[in-house]
Write an enzyme that holds these catalytic residues in place. Structure first.
Site, PDB file in Angstrom:
ATOM      1  N   THR A 165       0.848  -1.190   0.000  1.00 45.96           N
ATOM      2  CA  THR A 165       0.000   0.000   0.000  1.00 45.96           C
ATOM      3  C   THR A 165       0.885   1.242   0.000  1.00 45.96           C
ATOM      4  O   THR A 165       1.951   1.269   0.614  1.00 45.96           O
ATOM      5  CB  THR A 165      -1.024  -0.003   1.157  1.00 45.96           C
ATOM      6  OG1 THR A 165      -1.846   1.165   1.039  1.00 45.96           O
ATOM      7  CG2 THR A 165      -0.359  -0.014   2.529  1.00 45.96           C
ATOM      8  N   GLU A 166       0.421   2.283  -0.733  1.00 47.27           N
ATOM      9  CA  GLU A 166       1.258   3.443  -1.031  1.00 47.27           C
ATOM     10  C   GLU A 166       1.760   4.171   0.210  1.00 47.27           C
ATOM     11  O   GLU A 166       2.811   4.802   0.198  1.00 47.27           O
ATOM     12  CB  GLU A 166       0.481   4.466  -1.888  1.00 47.27           C
ATOM     13  CG  GLU A 166       0.016   3.966  -3.228  1.00 47.27           C
ATOM     14  CD  GLU A 166      -1.412   3.461  -3.176  1.00 47.27           C
ATOM     15  OE1 GLU A 166      -1.655   2.466  -2.455  1.00 47.27           O
ATOM     16  OE2 GLU A 166      -2.275   4.052  -3.836  1.00 47.27           O
ATOM     17  N   ASN A 167       0.959   4.129   1.293  1.00 39.71           N
ATOM     18  CA  ASN A 167       1.343   4.911   2.475  1.00 39.71           C
ATOM     19  C   ASN A 167       2.420   4.237   3.308  1.00 39.71           C
ATOM     20  O   ASN A 167       2.739   4.736   4.380  1.00 39.71           O
ATOM     21  CB  ASN A 167       0.105   5.237   3.331  1.00 39.71           C
ATOM     22  CG  ASN A 167      -0.657   4.002   3.746  1.00 39.71           C
ATOM     23  OD1 ASN A 167      -0.760   3.045   2.987  1.00 39.71           O
ATOM     24  ND2 ASN A 167      -1.165   4.002   4.959  1.00 39.71           N
TER      25      ASN A 167
END
Lengths: 230, 210
Positions: free
Chosen positions: B39-41
């Protein structure tokens, strides 16, 4: 030798932010957003701020308070879909919004924090995000030049810190915090737990102390830090 | 459709599931299936979704859902997260779409005048994942085709989409345009052709259903 102590007060730290300042704010959604520093920024009220933050938080949280108080002139961001007020203010022309691809915002900040002038990337090269940006050819490949970003002040949220300003982040609260902590003239970090020098092991430091100017310990966490009930 | 899309994930892959329909794909992967969800975060190795009672306030995915870790998960900052995406370490991403053109252009971030929250990490996912597949309804709410000759909305990334999973079928994007791979149970050939806004090549012989 002994490392210097940077623990200060919330009021004094934030008082360095003046009208027209550019302020980086860590966080991706709730995790890593320095809600206490933002509250104090609202309290002290400098205006015409340029805010650099991944998102605009949600209604009644974090950056949203700065929108309500009318302190924001410009927002450099990646996605504001969870804050209807930010979208409405953008559409009404009450704030300027500059959108970046998320990883490119991170790299622009990293470049600014690393003494570099910018980065070359092909991200968005065929889209409207590239319009007006300089093209650069390297070894026959086309890139766009994305300029480095720096700020007057960065507001950082850490999980643990020692008095010298060595910081460690928790889980996905890391996000933009270590990058922004390198990219501002004056770096203010709030920390949930302050530990004595030496208790944060040298191998466990995420942001080294020399990048941090002011450190504020959080005695309690407001409701904004809690799990969001949807 | 979501169950069919889950079969697109091969053992050992690093995968990013976009917000919306793609997130549901995870429900169709077994607990022992070997895959690394990104996930990008800043997390590789996403574990099961949490209830408000079990949530860690510092642990979300890029859509804001409270998730967990599994043995071997790693946290990292936003720069590292997208280095992973842009350098070719992301094997597959599954994204939603407003429109896909017959040459694989994807539009999924902006409807001028109506919807412009910013693209977040979507441009880098679409442009740099090794394989990009789209999960979407075949038509929009008023029945207009989402699969078109050319996109009318602002482009997220050009020529990036390899395969599209819809409620009506599985469609590949080939050098010759859209090609039907499978058709959903209960959908007729004329129905899917009529709902597609560009020519649809048909496979030789019987068309598999799902």
């Amino acid at each position: 030798m002994r490392l210097p102590d940077k623990i200060g007060t919330l009021e004094e730290s934030i008082s360095r932010i003046s009208d027209g300042a550019t302020v980086m704010i860590g966080g991706f959604g709730v995790p890593g957003t320095p809600f206490t520093l933002i509250r104090e920024l609202v309290q002290q009220g400098p205006r015409d701020l340029t805010i650099i933050k991944n998102d605009a938080n949600e209604t009644d949280m974090g950056v949203d308070h700065l929108l309500v108080s009318g302190q924001v002139k410009r927002l450099i961001t990646t996605h504001i879909g969870l804050n209807p007020r930010a979208i409405a203010m953008m559409n009404a022309g009450e704030i300027e919004v500059e959108f970046n691809a998320q990883g490119i915002l991170a790299e622009r900040i990293r470049a600014g924090g690393s003494g570099l002038g910018g980065i070359l990337t092909d991200i968005g090269i065929d889209t409207e995000l590239a319009s007006g940006k300089q093209r650069v050819e390297v070894d026959g490949k086309s890139f766009i030049l994305e300029s480095a970003l720096r700020a007057d002040v960065a507001l950082i949220h850490a999980d643990r810190a020692d008095p010298f300003g060595n910081l460690a982040y928790a889980a996905t609260a890391r996000n933009f915090n270590p990058l922004m902590a390198m990219a501002a003239t004056h770096v203010i970090a709030e920390a949930e737990t302050l530990v004595p020098l030496g208790d944060l092991h040298a191998d466990d430091v995420h942001t080294p102390g020399p990048f941090v100017d002011d450190l504020v310990g959080l005695n309690e966490l407001s409701e904004e830090y809690a799990v969001v009930q949807r | 459709m979501v169950a069919r899309a889950a079969r697109e994930i091969a053992p050992g892959m690093v995968v990013n599931l976009g917000i919306g329909l793609p997130t549901k794909v995870v429900d169709h992967l077994g607990p022992d299936f070997p895959v690394c969800l990104h996930t990008e975060n800043g997390l590789a190795g996403i574990g099961p979704t949490c209830t408000p009672e079990t949530a860690d306030r510092n642990l979300i995915d890029a859509g804001g859902a409270y998730v967990s870790t599994i043995p071997g998960s790693a946290f990292f900052d936003s720069s590292v997260s997208f280095a992973l995406v842009r350098s070719g370490r992301l094997d597959l991403t599954m994204l939603g779409a407003f429109e896909v053109s017959q040459n694989g252009d994807l539009a999924n971030w902006k409807i001028p005048g109506k919807f412009s929250p910013g693209a977040g990490g979507g441009i880098e996912l679409a442009q740099k994942a090794r394989r990009v597949v789209v999960l979407t309804t075949h038509t929009d709410r008023i029945g207009n085709p989402k699969l078109k000759e050319t996109c009318s909305l602002p482009i997220t990334a050009r020529g990036c989409v390899a395969r599209i999973f819809t409620d009506m079928g599985v469609i590949d994007v080939t050098d010759q345009g859209f090609a039907l791979v499978e058709i959903a149970e209960g959908i007729s050939l004329p129905e899917i052709i009529d709902a597609t806004g560009a020519p649809l090549a048909l496979p030789a012989g019987d068309i598999p259903t799902f």
